[in-house]
Design a protein around this motif. Sequence first.
Motif, mmCIF file in Angstrom:
data_model
loop_
_atom_site.group_PDB
_atom_site.id
_atom_site.type_symbol
_atom_site.label_atom_id
_atom_site.label_comp_id
_atom_site.label_asym_id
_atom_site.label_seq_id
_atom_site.Cartn_x
_atom_site.Cartn_y
_atom_site.Cartn_z
ATOM 1 N N ALA A 95 0.813 -1.216 0.000
ATOM 2 C CA ALA A 95 0.000 0.000 0.000
ATOM 3 C C ALA A 95 0.845 1.264 0.000
ATOM 4 C CB ALA A 95 -0.928 0.001 1.214
ATOM 5 N N GLY A 96 2.109 1.178 0.467
ATOM 6 C CA GLY A 96 2.941 2.370 0.603
ATOM 7 C C GLY A 96 3.026 3.212 -0.649
ATOM 8 N N PRO A 97 3.455 2.649 -1.782
ATOM 9 C CA PRO A 97 3.553 3.444 -3.012
ATOM 10 C C PRO A 97 2.210 4.007 -3.468
ATOM 11 C CG PRO A 97 4.797 1.395 -3.208
ATOM 12 C CD PRO A 97 3.984 1.283 -1.952
ATOM 13 N N LEU A 98 1.128 3.264 -3.239
ATOM 14 C CA LEU A 98 -0.194 3.739 -3.662
ATOM 15 C C LEU A 98 -0.635 4.930 -2.818
ATOM 16 C CD1 LEU A 98 -1.985 0.312 -4.192
ATOM 17 C CD2 LEU A 98 -0.977 1.802 -5.922
ATOM 18 N N LEU A 99 -0.377 4.867 -1.512
ATOM 19 C CA LEU A 99 -0.707 5.991 -0.635
ATOM 20 C C LEU A 99 0.084 7.231 -1.038
ATOM 21 C CD1 LEU A 99 -0.815 4.152 2.814
ATOM 22 C CD2 LEU A 99 -2.769 5.051 1.549
ATOM 23 N N ALA A 100 1.364 7.035 -1.302
ATOM 24 C CA ALA A 100 2.205 8.163 -1.714
ATOM 25 C C ALA A 100 1.732 8.740 -3.041
ATOM 26 C CB ALA A 100 3.655 7.707 -1.812
ATOM 27 N N GLN A 101 1.304 7.881 -3.929
ATOM 28 C CA GLN A 101 0.853 8.318 -5.259
ATOM 29 C C GLN A 101 -0.322 9.278 -5.171
ATOM 30 O OE1 GLN A 101 0.186 5.045 -8.004
ATOM 31 N NE2 GLN A 101 -1.421 6.175 -9.083
ATOM 32 N N HIS B 271 -8.938 4.215 -7.483
ATOM 33 C CA HIS B 271 -8.491 4.120 -8.871
ATOM 34 C C HIS B 271 -7.100 3.493 -8.959
ATOM 35 C CE1 HIS B 271 -11.614 5.900 -11.292
ATOM 36 N NE2 HIS B 271 -11.697 6.957 -10.509
ATOM 37 N N ALA B 272 -6.206 3.929 -8.072
ATOM 38 C CA ALA B 272 -4.829 3.417 -8.106
ATOM 39 C C ALA B 272 -4.794 1.915 -7.829
ATOM 40 C CB ALA B 272 -3.974 4.170 -7.092
ATOM 41 N N VAL B 273 -5.571 1.475 -6.847
ATOM 42 C CA VAL B 273 -5.645 0.049 -6.523
ATOM 43 C C VAL B 273 -6.208 -0.730 -7.705
ATOM 44 C CG1 VAL B 273 -6.762 -1.667 -5.052
ATOM 45 C CG2 VAL B 273 -5.844 0.426 -4.038
ATOM 46 N N ALA B 274 -7.262 -0.182 -8.335
ATOM 47 C CA ALA B 274 -7.891 -0.864 -9.476
ATOM 48 C C ALA B 274 -6.901 -1.054 -10.617
ATOM 49 C CB ALA B 274 -9.106 -0.072 -9.953
ATOM 50 N N GLN B 275 -6.036 -0.067 -10.814
ATOM 51 C CA GLN B 275 -5.056 -0.172 -11.901
ATOM 52 C C GLN B 275 -3.981 -1.214 -11.572
ATOM 53 O OE1 GLN B 275 -5.310 1.314 -14.927
ATOM 54 N NE2 GLN B 275 -7.302 2.001 -14.140
ATOM 55 N N VAL B 276 -3.500 -1.216 -10.326
ATOM 56 C CA VAL B 276 -2.458 -2.156 -9.926
ATOM 57 C C VAL B 276 -2.973 -3.591 -9.926
ATOM 58 C CG1 VAL B 276 -1.025 -2.911 -7.982
ATOM 59 C CG2 VAL B 276 -1.091 -0.503 -8.623
ATOM 60 N N MET B 277 -4.191 -3.790 -9.396
ATOM 61 C CA MET B 277 -4.756 -5.130 -9.285
ATOM 62 C C MET B 277 -5.574 -5.522 -10.507
ATOM 63 S SD MET B 277 -6.053 -5.146 -5.295
ATOM 64 C CE MET B 277 -6.334 -6.918 -5.302
ATOM 65 N N ASP B 278 -5.879 -4.538 -11.369
ATOM 66 C CA ASP B 278 -6.838 -4.729 -12.460
ATOM 67 C C ASP B 278 -8.139 -5.294 -11.903
ATOM 68 O OD1 ASP B 278 -7.888 -4.607 -14.991
ATOM 69 O OD2 ASP B 278 -7.026 -6.498 -15.669
ATOM 70 N N ASP B 279 -8.582 -4.662 -10.818
ATOM 71 C CA ASP B 279 -9.779 -5.141 -10.124
ATOM 72 C C ASP B 279 -10.395 -3.972 -9.349
ATOM 73 O OD1 ASP B 279 -11.763 -6.438 -8.746
ATOM 74 O OD2 ASP B 279 -10.475 -7.998 -7.906
ATOM 75 N N GLU B 280 -11.584 -3.555 -9.754
ATOM 76 C CA GLU B 280 -12.269 -2.448 -9.077
ATOM 77 C C GLU B 280 -13.010 -2.915 -7.826
ATOM 78 O OE1 GLU B 280 -13.031 0.570 -12.831
ATOM 79 O OE2 GLU B 280 -14.618 -0.865 -12.315
ATOM 80 N N PHE B 281 -12.897 -4.198 -7.499
ATOM 81 C CA PHE B 281 -13.541 -4.747 -6.305
ATOM 82 C C PHE B 281 -12.498 -5.188 -5.274
ATOM 83 C CE2 PHE B 281 -16.573 -7.682 -4.074
ATOM 84 C CZ PHE B 281 -17.585 -6.768 -3.874
ATOM 85 N N PHE B 282 -11.278 -4.685 -5.378
ATOM 86 C CA PHE B 282 -10.211 -4.920 -4.403
ATOM 87 C C PHE B 282 -9.869 -6.400 -4.217
ATOM 88 C CE2 PHE B 282 -12.072 -0.837 -3.192
ATOM 89 C CZ PHE B 282 -10.956 -0.034 -2.991
ATOM 90 N N GLY B 283 -10.125 -7.215 -5.219
ATOM 91 C CA GLY B 283 -9.812 -8.631 -5.085
ATOM 92 C C GLY B 283 -10.780 -9.392 -4.198
ATOM 93 N N GLU B 284 -11.922 -8.806 -3.868
ATOM 94 C CA GLU B 284 -12.855 -9.413 -2.921
ATOM 95 C C GLU B 284 -13.942 -10.252 -3.575
ATOM 96 O OE1 GLU B 284 -12.750 -8.742 0.946
ATOM 97 O OE2 GLU B 284 -10.883 -9.014 -0.149
ATOM 98 N N GLY B 285 -13.986 -10.280 -4.905
ATOM 99 C CA GLY B 285 -14.981 -11.081 -5.590
ATOM 100 C C GLY B 285 -14.431 -12.436 -5.994
ATOM 101 N N ALA B 286 -15.300 -13.308 -6.508
ATOM 102 C CA ALA B 286 -14.853 -14.627 -6.966
ATOM 103 C C ALA B 286 -13.912 -14.498 -8.152
ATOM 104 C CB ALA B 286 -16.061 -15.485 -7.332
ATOM 105 N N ARG B 287 -14.089 -13.412 -8.920
ATOM 106 C CA ARG B 287 -13.136 -13.112 -9.977
ATOM 107 C C ARG B 287 -13.008 -11.599 -10.093
ATOM 108 N NH1 ARG B 287 -16.226 -15.273 -15.384
ATOM 109 N NH2 ARG B 287 -18.239 -14.240 -15.113
ATOM 110 N N PRO B 288 -11.948 -11.101 -10.709
ATOM 111 C CA PRO B 288 -11.698 -9.653 -10.720
ATOM 112 C C PRO B 288 -12.781 -8.874 -11.470
ATOM 113 C CG PRO B 288 -9.712 -10.868 -11.308
ATOM 114 C CD PRO B 288 -10.839 -11.856 -11.334
ATOM 115 N N MET B 289 -13.104 -7.717 -10.924
ATOM 116 C CA MET B 289 -13.957 -6.753 -11.608
ATOM 117 C C MET B 289 -13.002 -5.828 -12.363
ATOM 118 S SD MET B 289 -16.821 -4.221 -9.939
ATOM 119 C CE MET B 289 -17.640 -2.941 -10.893
ATOM 120 N N ARG B 290 -12.696 -6.190 -13.596
ATOM 121 C CA ARG B 290 -11.637 -5.544 -14.357
ATOM 122 C C ARG B 290 -11.818 -4.026 -14.436
ATOM 123 N NH1 ARG B 290 -7.884 -9.391 -13.991
ATOM 124 N NH2 ARG B 290 -8.490 -11.354 -14.991
ATOM 125 N N ALA B 291 -10.692 -3.314 -14.476
ATOM 126 C CA ALA B 291 -10.730 -1.861 -14.579
ATOM 127 C C ALA B 291 -11.571 -1.443 -15.784
ATOM 128 C CB ALA B 291 -9.310 -1.313 -14.700
#
Length: 347
Positions: free
Chosen positions: A25-31, A52-72
Amino acid sequence: MERRMIAPCFMDDTLECLRRHGVDAGPLLAQVGLPPVITGPVPAEQYGALWHAVAQVMDDEFFGEGARPMRAGSFALLCHAILSTVTLEHALRRALRFLRIVLDDPHGELVVEDGLAQIVLEDAGATRSAFAYRTFWIILHGVNCWLIGRRLPIRWVDFRCSAPPAGTDYRLFFGAPVRFDQPRTRLVFDAEYLKLPPIRDERALKHFLRHAPANILVRYRHDAGLSTAIRRRLQALDPSAWPGFETLAARMRIAAPTLRRRLKQEGQTYRSIKEDLRRTLAMEALAERGQNVAQLAVELGFSEPSAFHRAFRKWTGKSPAQFRRSASETGLAESGSLKKRTQLQES
């Protein structure tokens, strides 16, 4: 102008989620201009930028909490998908189908009965975190509030999971009773709102997406709006003592035409606010106290019991007696006391 803030508990939830998924999370917070240690409320714009930053890094707008990624980009497509709908019910059912496709689980179903609309979430696997369910509600509830141009008042929210450390803050966030360790996860509101028409167009959507998701985190908060101020005034009085519109405007020191126009901008009228409160009071009195119908009609300001019967059947599709018999099956009687709900809820 007061800056819109996100409670630190939700930042804690977000950072814990990132840790679970092995994201630094460090670089994302700084960003996004946030410190490495969060000790207080965070501006909504910065939290939205972090999302937005997390979604771009993970390619997931649901923070990895779904059964599969909610792509950006999925959120923008969801907004486009519901833009052509004709009622809120149409929009909700389409949004739930869309989220089922992109997430798989959790997935939701709209259940309408006894004058209530229940969005019930299901999981094929283990119970998810409160953060996952809250994120689902933020996306679904937020985008539909934007679509109709007003907040949908929530009656209560149930979570299958146990309460997180900041469970009290969840209640403040939703502005409604919240229960954990329940048989199913669901968000409940009055079915009457399902008839509301969308008011947005493509131009409005472009502006909305430029500021999402920060705008849906705070724009439709439960304690905002002129209609909420009016409800609070009415909740402090017996229905028989509710003032007429002209008197209300004078007490609020707002010209009557201005008050009428501002309420219309929020998708409300004084009459609809009063009817909404009467419906809430009636349903809870019948479900929680088993109150005598004739007495209740008088307390709610109806001229005679028959007028109350007609109004109640219009609200719920059932007679007061039928509703009282079925209330325990829907869980209404368990959803919190009348006093608590009318204090917390923006109806």
